[in-house]
Design a protein around this motif. Structure first.
Motif: not given
Length: 273
Positions: A204-206, A211-213, A246-247, A250-253
């Protein structure tokens, strides 16, 4: 999917432990004192006391259900008193095992089954851990539920025989000396923070701030105790808001797959919508 065909049979179920009771002594071998002649009788093997009704007979002491009918010394019919000092006990604990929220189909809340741990199985798993339990699918008569329904109803539970926890390859006791050396080398890198952020959901771009949180939530913070009066927890809570597509999920998974004890829960499993 436990049904009547599985009663009194060996079953294997898996899920997440949500609640865990304390450890209590359960009567295993009972000795009794004759009140008249002071003779000690026993031992009497006490069968599984969890199978007894919790109705009107449930107010009766369970130890009385296994007391002798006649004294061996004076041939009297009692009364008899349980000798708690000579009797033998075993550890007893109840836990609630719940389906993984991610495996629940839409429109249904996660189901829960009660599991009984005995002897060396107590405290083998903590709430939040995913386990696989092998045991006997038992049932017990429920007086109050029978009175409400108008026909005999039985409660069911699993008497555990073996518990296997989900494999955690990243736990501290599974680390080799090479792994520890590599971790210490990474900790000395001044850009380790940026490297961790870049490794979270790299497809996932950006979204560097998101991602920091998530990285902060995965690592957590240090709990503080201000002057031994005010304790500040080290848990980090994250709220992610954004448009659809906005993904976010996906980031949580990805974070759920990284943390060994994480449980991913969506709206379909948490609120049954």
């Amino acid at each position: 999917d436990l049904r009547r065909a599985h009663l009194d049979g060996l079953v294997k179920v898996s899920g997440v432990i949500t609640r865990r009771s304390g450890v209590f002594p359960q009567l295993k071998l009972a000795f009794y004192d004759c009140i008249k002649c002071k003779a000690i009788m026993g031992p009497f093997r006490v069968e599984d006391t969890t199978s007894h009704s919790s109705g009107p007979d449930g107010n009766r002491d369970v130890s009385d259900l296994h007391s002798p009918t006649i004294c061996y010394e004076c041939d009297s019919e009692g009364p008899f008193k349980l000798n708690s000092a000579r009797s033998r006990y075993r550890n007893y604990q109840r836990v609630n095992l719940q389906e993984r929220p991610g495996s629940v189909p839409p429109g249904r809340v996660p189901r829960t089954k009660e599991v009984v741990f005995l002897d060396d199985l107590v405290d083998i798993a903590r709430p939040g851990e995913e386990v696989e339990v092998t045991g006997i699918f038992c049932h017990s008569y429920d007086y109050y539920l029978t009175q409400r329904s108008g026909f005999p109803v039985f409660q069911t539970y699993v008497s555990a025989n073996h518990v296997r926890k989900k494999e955690d390859a990243s736990s501290a006791h599974n680390l080799s000396e090479a792994d520890r050396k590599l971790i210490l080398e990474l900790a000395a890198d001044p850009n380790i923070g940026k490297r961790i952020i870049a490794s979270i959901a790299p497809s996932i771009y950006g979204h560097e701030h998101v991602k920091m949180s998530l990285a902060m939530a995965l690592f957590g913070a240090v709990p503080k105790n201000v002057d031994d009066k005010h304790r500040i927890r080290g848990d980090v809570n994250v709220l992610i808001l954004g448009d659809p597509g906005t993904a976010k999920s996906q980031m949580l998974k990805y974070a759920e797959a990284t943390a060994p004890r994480a449980v991913y829960s969506a709206g379909k499993g948490a609120s049954a919508v």
